[in-house]
Design an enzyme around this catalytic site. Structure first.
Site: not given
Ligand code: SAH
Length: 475
Positions: A91, A97, A298, A427
């Site tokens: 890119c 960026c 994701q 993550c």
């Molecule tokens: N396991 C799922 C989501 C992971 S991302 C996947 O792979 O798609 C993390 C998630 O935690 C998000 O959906 C966010 O809304 C939620 N989250 C953030 N803080 C939280 C908390 N204190 N208790 C419960 N969920 C929470």
């Protein structure tokens, strides 16, 4: 600008041996590491610098942009001796960026760097001594992998409406007509939105004045090529919505989201559908998932399947377990595990995501998964109080928290559940290491660590860790 070249002028400097470096001075520096935000890290006379646009192994000539007490920042002016892992970025905006920080590193070097980053965090922050970290699970084609992007909208210096990405560490928009991360096909939608804004005098948001309407455009694309578009607006209502819908006949879900608060949070809490369904449906590992604009999903489908497979493999379910999927989002991991477990309990804070999770269980005819809305650190202790862990249950806990990791209250509650296994999907290796230290202090041992590259060309890394009960306290 007055420039002084530090390394070459050492002899000319006063105060025997002490070099006083300041903003706008030039340095020559060799980079030995990369920071969390993607700058190269190196030292000049014992002084640490974070250097923009430099990667491990580069020696660059750079200008100091800021000096703090113990460290400074610099910007590469010229690569004096390139690293042997340096490649030409695809890119043309890669340098400016803020999206891709390490596009100029070969892909294998990116994977090695991520593995090392996970290991370093586990050793430094977690105190794990002999930790074995698997090779990072990479992608065959590490470009155009995103199924979602959020584009800021604004005006350029000439007053033209533009969309793009933020330059690193700033909120100035870099105009881009194509992005190598994806989603492919987004430009056509964005250009149509700009034309619609120009035609109907819909103002882009001006961050400084906190005026104007359209702040961001969120685009999601499903595996089958279905698009969802959500305009994030600084207002309560979107005029000319029908005209916008008519201009985007190939988009299956169009909505706007109200975000009138200043600051960095992209989405507000209210979303209004103006055309089609309030969600799109995607397919992962043979399961269907409905996704609303505010739900987390994701962004890299190919790697998500590998990530969830690694989590499933770590859990090694036999069919008689209760799986707790904490931070479950729209129930993706829950439903991946449900077929192989006795039952799954998902906990998630965002209400729309919980609704999606329940609907996704129904869509896939899964009857042994239930979902609770609330903060995991509040819900799980309440459930333990009510005896949900059962004395005869075989419990497995999966956590997949956001970057800040798990709340300590939740970690202590998990220890009370005393699950046979804990699968930690992370993550952020720093908070992962901090949390694993707590979990492995007494009862658990770290059995496997598998980094997965969900975000090629960036410094982010996802990790799946397996913790087994009967740890002996040694790290
Ligand atoms: N396991 C799922 C989501 C992971 S991302 C996947 O792979 O798609 C993390 C998630 O935690 C998000 O959906 C966010 O809304 C939620 N989250 C953030 N803080 C939280 C908390 N204190 N208790 C419960 N969920 C929470």
């Amino acid at each position: 600008m007055r420039l002084r070249l530090i390394v070459f002028e050492k002899a000319a400097l006063p105060c025997a041996g002490i070099i006083i470096m300041k903003k706008n001075d030039l340095i020559e520096i060799t980079v030995s590491d990369i920071s969390v935000s993607g700058e190269g890290i190196g030292k000049v006379d014992g002084y640490t610098f974070f250097v923009k646009d430099a990667i491990i192994g580069d020696t660059v000539r750079a200008v100091i942009t800021k000096m703090n007490k113990g460290y400074g920042f610099a910007k590469t002016l010229e690569v004096v001796s390139p690293s042997d892992i340096r490649v030409e970025p695809k890119c043309k905006e890669a340098r400016r960026c803020g999206g891709c920080q390490i596009q100029c590193m070969s892909y294998q070097a990116q994977l090695d760097f991520k593995r090392k980053k996970v290991r370093d965090n586990l050793v430094r922050i977690g105190g794990f001594k002999n930790v074995k970290v698997n090779e990072t699970v990479g992608m065959e084609e590490p470009f155009l992998y995103r199924n979602k992007a959020q584009y800021p909208v604004g005006r350029n210096k000439d007053g033209r409406i533009i969309y793009g990405f933020y330059a690193g560490r700033t909120h100035s928009i870099i105009e881009t007509d194509s992005c190598f991360l994806g989603p492919a096909g987004a430009e056509k939608i964005l250009n149509t939105i700009v034309l619609w804004m120009e035609k109907y005098n819909v103002e882009p948001y001006d961050e400084e004045a906190a005026s104007g309407l359209v702040r961001h455009v969120l685009i999601r694309k499903s595996r089958s090529g279905e698009f969802m578009v959500c305009l994030v607006i600084n207002g309560q209502r979107l005029k000319y919505a029908d005209e916008l819908a008519a201009a985007l006949p190939f988009v299956s879900s169009i909505s706007y989201n109200i975000q009138t608060a200043k600051g960095n949070t992209i989405l507000g809490s209210e979303t209004v559908t103006i055309y089609g369904k309030p969600y799109i449906t995607d397919e992962l590992g043979g399961l269907k998932f409905r996704i609303s604009p505010r739900s987390f999903y994701q962004v890299n489908r190919t790697q998500t399947e590998k990530l969830y497979s690694a989590a499933l493999e770590a859990a090694n379910l036999k069919g008689d377990e209760t799986v707790w999927d904490l931070y479950c989002g729209i129930g993706t991991i829950s439903l991946f595990m449900a077929a192989k477990a006795k039952k799954v309990i998902g906990v998630e804070a965002v209400f729309e995501a919980v609704c999606d999770a329940r609907e996704n269980a129904r869509l896939n005819n899964i009857e042994n998964a239930s979902f609770i809305c609330g903060r995991a650190e509040e819900i799980v202790p309440q459930m333990i109080e009510a005896g949900a862990q059962g004395s005869a249950e075989k419990n497995i806990v999966v956590v997949d928290p956001p970057r800040k990791g798990c709340d300590e209250k939740l970690l202590l509650a998990i220890l009370k559940i005393a699950p046979e296994k804990i699968v930690y999907v992370s993550c952020n290796p720093a908070t992962l290491a901090r949390d694993l230290k707590i979990l492995c202090e007494k009862d658990y041992r770290l059995e496997s660590v598998c980094p997965v590259d969900m975000f090629p060309q960036t410094v982010s890394v996802e990790t799946v860790c397996l913790l087994c009960v009967n740890g002996d306290g040694s790290l």
